[in-house]
Design a protein around this motif. Sequence first.
Motif, short mmCIF file in Angstrom:
data_model
loop_
_atom_site.label_atom_id
_atom_site.label_comp_id
_atom_site.label_asym_id
_atom_site.label_seq_id
_atom_site.Cartn_x
_atom_site.Cartn_y
_atom_site.Cartn_z
N GLY A 118 -70.41 36.41 24.32
CA GLY A 118 -71.83 36.06 24.33
C GLY A 118 -72.57 36.36 25.60
N ILE A 140 -77.87 35.45 12.94
CA ILE A 140 -77.62 35.63 14.36
C ILE A 140 -78.86 35.17 15.11
CG2 ILE A 140 -77.12 37.31 16.18
CD1 ILE A 140 -74.84 36.95 14.11
N THR A 141 -78.68 34.19 15.99
CA THR A 141 -79.83 33.63 16.70
C THR A 141 -79.77 33.84 18.21
OG1 THR A 141 -78.72 31.49 16.82
CG2 THR A 141 -80.21 31.85 14.95
N MET A 192 -74.57 35.80 7.71
CA MET A 192 -74.60 34.96 8.87
C MET A 192 -75.88 35.24 9.65
SD MET A 192 -72.08 35.07 12.21
CE MET A 192 -70.74 34.26 11.38
N ARG A 220 -69.68 36.03 18.36
CA ARG A 220 -68.73 35.40 17.42
C ARG A 220 -68.60 36.21 16.15
NH1 ARG A 220 -71.31 30.70 19.23
NH2 ARG A 220 -72.59 30.62 17.36
N ALA A 221 -69.72 36.74 15.65
CA ALA A 221 -69.69 37.53 14.41
C ALA A 221 -68.89 38.82 14.62
CB ALA A 221 -71.11 37.86 13.96
N GLU A 235 -74.47 34.54 21.78
CA GLU A 235 -73.22 33.88 21.44
C GLU A 235 -72.87 34.04 19.96
OE1 GLU A 235 -75.65 32.31 23.23
OE2 GLU A 235 -74.69 32.29 25.19
N SER A 236 -73.85 33.85 19.09
CA SER A 236 -73.56 33.98 17.65
C SER A 236 -73.30 35.43 17.28
CB SER A 236 -74.68 33.36 16.80
OG SER A 236 -75.93 33.97 17.05
#
Length: 70
Positions: free
Chosen positions: A44, A3-4, A1, A11-12, A7-8
């Motif tokens: 996030g 990650i940017t 995944m 979520r991870a 938030e991401s």
Amino acid sequence: MKITDAESFGRAIKKRRKELGYTQRYISEFSGISISFLSDMENGKKTIELGKALLIANLLGLDVELNERR
């Protein structure tokens, strides 16, 4: 995944924690990191402490790797 952003990342972390069947309370008790910090991270919040975030990722068996953009 990939990650940017915060938030991401959150979520991870939440996804992996749930896959392992861990509660935020369990992670908090094991790591000494507050439940409110864990919640903020999973939601996030952009002002979390990187060291704590990396500790939690590693406790959940996730590797964090930086790759150079090309």
